[in-house]
Design a protein around this motif. Sequence first.
Motif, short mmCIF file in Angstrom:
data_model
loop_
_atom_site.label_atom_id
_atom_site.label_comp_id
_atom_site.label_asym_id
_atom_site.label_seq_id
_atom_site.Cartn_x
_atom_site.Cartn_y
_atom_site.Cartn_z
N ILE A 62 0.85 -1.19 0.00
CA ILE A 62 0.00 0.00 0.00
C ILE A 62 0.89 1.23 0.00
O ILE A 62 1.73 1.41 0.89
CB ILE A 62 -0.94 0.01 1.21
CG1 ILE A 62 -1.92 -1.17 1.09
CG2 ILE A 62 -1.71 1.32 1.30
CD1 ILE A 62 -2.90 -1.25 2.24
N LYS A 63 0.68 2.08 -1.01
CA LYS A 63 1.46 3.30 -1.15
C LYS A 63 0.61 4.52 -0.81
O LYS A 63 -0.62 4.44 -0.76
CB LYS A 63 1.99 3.43 -2.58
CG LYS A 63 2.94 2.32 -3.00
CD LYS A 63 3.45 2.56 -4.42
CE LYS A 63 4.43 1.50 -4.84
NZ LYS A 63 4.94 1.72 -6.22
N VAL A 64 1.30 5.63 -0.59
CA VAL A 64 0.61 6.89 -0.39
C VAL A 64 -0.27 7.18 -1.60
O VAL A 64 0.13 6.94 -2.75
CB VAL A 64 1.62 8.03 -0.17
CG1 VAL A 64 0.92 9.39 -0.21
CG2 VAL A 64 2.33 7.85 1.16
N SER A 65 -1.47 7.66 -1.37
CA SER A 65 -2.51 7.95 -2.38
C SER A 65 -3.37 6.74 -2.72
O SER A 65 -4.37 6.89 -3.42
CB SER A 65 -1.92 8.54 -3.67
OG SER A 65 -1.38 9.82 -3.42
N ASP A 66 -3.01 5.54 -2.23
CA ASP A 66 -3.85 4.37 -2.47
C ASP A 66 -5.15 4.48 -1.67
O ASP A 66 -5.17 4.99 -0.55
CB ASP A 66 -3.12 3.08 -2.06
CG ASP A 66 -2.10 2.65 -3.10
OD1 ASP A 66 -1.99 3.34 -4.14
OD2 ASP A 66 -1.43 1.63 -2.88
N VAL A 67 -6.23 3.95 -2.27
CA VAL A 67 -7.52 3.90 -1.59
C VAL A 67 -7.59 2.64 -0.74
O VAL A 67 -7.19 1.56 -1.18
CB VAL A 67 -8.68 3.91 -2.62
CG1 VAL A 67 -10.02 3.68 -1.92
CG2 VAL A 67 -8.69 5.24 -3.36
N ILE A 68 -8.07 2.79 0.49
CA ILE A 68 -8.19 1.66 1.42
C ILE A 68 -9.67 1.37 1.63
O ILE A 68 -10.45 2.26 1.97
CB ILE A 68 -7.53 1.98 2.77
CG1 ILE A 68 -6.04 2.28 2.57
CG2 ILE A 68 -7.72 0.86 3.76
CD1 ILE A 68 -5.35 2.77 3.81
N THR A 69 -10.07 0.15 1.43
CA THR A 69 -11.47 -0.25 1.60
C THR A 69 -11.59 -1.21 2.76
O THR A 69 -10.94 -2.26 2.78
CB THR A 69 -12.01 -0.92 0.32
OG1 THR A 69 -11.82 -0.04 -0.78
CG2 THR A 69 -13.48 -1.23 0.46
N TYR A 70 -12.42 -0.88 3.73
CA TYR A 70 -12.65 -1.76 4.86
C TYR A 70 -13.74 -2.76 4.48
O TYR A 70 -14.94 -2.46 4.56
CB TYR A 70 -13.03 -0.94 6.10
CG TYR A 70 -11.86 -0.21 6.67
CD1 TYR A 70 -11.07 -0.80 7.65
CD2 TYR A 70 -11.49 1.05 6.20
CE1 TYR A 70 -9.96 -0.14 8.17
CE2 TYR A 70 -10.38 1.71 6.70
CZ TYR A 70 -9.62 1.11 7.69
OH TYR A 70 -8.53 1.75 8.19
N THR A 71 -13.33 -3.91 4.01
CA THR A 71 -14.27 -4.86 3.42
C THR A 71 -15.03 -5.69 4.44
O THR A 71 -16.14 -6.12 4.19
CB THR A 71 -13.52 -5.81 2.47
OG1 THR A 71 -12.44 -6.42 3.20
CG2 THR A 71 -12.94 -5.04 1.30
N ASP A 72 -14.43 -5.97 5.59
CA ASP A 72 -15.12 -6.75 6.60
C ASP A 72 -16.26 -5.92 7.19
O ASP A 72 -16.06 -4.80 7.63
CB ASP A 72 -14.15 -7.16 7.71
CG ASP A 72 -14.82 -8.05 8.74
OD1 ASP A 72 -15.46 -7.49 9.65
OD2 ASP A 72 -14.71 -9.28 8.62
N LYS A 73 -17.49 -6.50 7.19
CA LYS A 73 -18.66 -5.72 7.57
C LYS A 73 -18.55 -5.16 9.00
O LYS A 73 -18.72 -3.97 9.23
CB LYS A 73 -19.91 -6.58 7.44
CG LYS A 73 -21.19 -5.83 7.78
CD LYS A 73 -22.40 -6.73 7.59
CE LYS A 73 -23.68 -5.97 7.94
NZ LYS A 73 -24.87 -6.80 7.78
#
Length: 790
Positions: free
Chosen positions: A346-357
């Motif tokens: 994961i690099k700076v500017s990457d989007v992070i998605t919290y997938t676990d409900k």
Amino acid sequence: MNTDPGNPIYREDDKRDYILGHFSQALDERWIEVYYQPIMRAMTGLICNEEALARWVDPVNGMILPEEFIPVIEDAKLLHKLDLYMIDQVLSDIRQYQDGKIVQIVPISVNVSKYDFEYCDMVYEILKRVEAAGVSPKYLVIEIAESVLELEHDFIKEQLNKLQSYGFKIWMDDFGRGYGSLNVLQDFDFDLIKLDMKFMKDFSKKVKTAGIIRKIVEMAEQLGVDTLAEGVETEEQLEFLREIGCDKVQGFLYSKPNPLNEILKRSDMGIGLYRENIEESEFYDQVGQASLTDMELNGDAGMLVAETFAGIGIGILEFDGGETYRLMRANAVYKEYLETIYGRNIKVSDVITYTDKDRKRVFDESVRRCLKSGNWETAYDIVSTDKVKFNTNIRLFSRDKVTGNYAILIVMVSEKRVEGEGSDRFSDTLKEDISLNPPSFENVVPPVEDIDLQSEKEALERNNVLDSAIIRIAKLLNTFEDYNETMNRVLEELGSVISPDRICIFERVGDKINNPFELCRKGIISQKEYTQNLEYNKYFKLWADLSVDGRAVNLDSISRIRVSYRDVYCQLKLMGVKRIIVVPVFSKDEVIGFIAAANYRLDESDDTEFLLSSVAVFLSYKIANSTLVHRLVYMADNDALTSAHNRYAMIKKEAELAAGEGCVGVGFIDINGLKEINDNLGHDEGDLLIIRASKLIAKHFGMEHLYRVGGDEFVVLAPDMEKYVFERKQYQFRQELEDNDKVSMASGFVWIPDRRKVSEAIKTADRLMYEDKAKFYVAHDRRRSHKEYV
């Protein structure tokens, strides 16, 4: 440059002669062109600045490189002409494109050398050009070479501070090359330092280089100074610089310098680099200033002291208020944590998605709570293993006023210290534990309930609490008890219903703010030492200026005044203030004090503003009576019209100087045409002229050195001011006076090394002033209209 031996300037002597012989022509005919190299914001990859570089495109000899012609011009003491020429060209380009319709303009840095300050009044020349071009100082960055710091310390510091006071940012070039050292950052208030290009050249060759760069960035971070790395050519270098918190980067990884027409051509084709909206720069600047190593620098000293930190993973996420999180900054520990959890780089500017409900809901709810309260919130269930439990602490750090996005500060902590076997990287232990025991996610966030009658009832009760507090405070302020005790009890009443870090009451007496009262929340250190005897115009007048109809000024982020009110911004930052509400206290339309709350809870913002505004009304009478005695003492030594010292104060100062040792600069100044103004337009207009004249004199010599000794006469007494400094102030004063069509003054100045002869110096300055006034009346017949004098 053409290196053909047949070329007439191939030989060094011929080359030098050609450059000197054609330099003026190169300026007149614009053979010297401005090339722009982009400067990128490390966290976004957007152009945030550009550097203006000189390129001599000779019609006969082709490109003459800077390393060939600049040393020749510098040696001939002509470099100031090139620098002023470059500023003119840059301002012309900014003026042409600043509407943003063709290309988004970003601030442009121009280089200045020590010769600029030695051979001309550089501050005056820059201001004159910027004003003539109609360009805001925020678009022009002054980048000084290390040679500038070889000049006399106090003089160059005064020059740089003056530029910053007008809104220019000051950068230091090539930090770490030679003269640049730690002492430089202590002595001068730079907005940014540029790391010398040699660091990037040695990055992959010398193991120590990375450590040196890291320490420089950390040191600058602690001092609130931005950093820029030049010569960035590889992704490896960029990732390292992002990790250690370097704010900006420049180098061939992005682009070489190009002329403006080439930049515009690429922009039209849609292949150019994307540019930052200058209105978002405050947001990005504030995020860039966050420390990823020292939480105290983020205004959170003592935060979570009961916890044991596991390597301290710190990062900042950008949140759009909906579903999207984007990584803006992260130290190595936090990046390891993210990469371990998501199984990818994961690099700076990457989007992070919290997938676990569950995990997503818990994290999101914690984020939304912190956005509401403005305080730390904790998501307790991020990862839990047999060996360690990782929690994420969340706080709102800043908000983008253009997009509305939030910057969320993340601090990852553990309840017990991780001791990995065979590795000191906690991510290795985390990977091992997760493979054996899947992480548990316990939802400890209470469910969101709809607003119901119970909520309405609570709101009414809250209003009753506020109203009761105001009534109690009003009664307190109408008693005849001890003034200091009353003020402290007022603060205690306020602290019982709102909970900012500190609540303060300030009094204004003349041009000073003093006698502060302060109440601090438990665990917050008093800052009264920083608020004693402050100058009203420098540190407090802005609150009156920003106030609309005397109402509260609610500043949810002090970064909003970083450029316009730099001194106030630095003072607040020193005190650990992140946001503040200030209400001016008035008496007969005059500001006599202030009441303020620093680092208030966001969910108490409306209550805090309402309370302070209400209490300010009742404070007016109490402060007015208290300051009456102070005012009488002040008026004994100060002129009521101009706030300058009066004749009585000058007599005392003259006696004090005559009994001491050291140098003193003396000025005697008289307004031309005051009688004509009084006779033709009345004394109100005459008073305005006197005020205007006093402000102009004080601007150059300081109000502390100014004495009004008669209706239209002023004396300047500047003890311990070096001769060259005093003479430069005279020059700048007279230069501005020549360009001023609203006030005319005659003046005489004397500098003496022995202040014991100050009385004689005053008489000499008086005589020189009358000689100057005689020249004025020779040029302006007394019988002419008053309009010719003002």
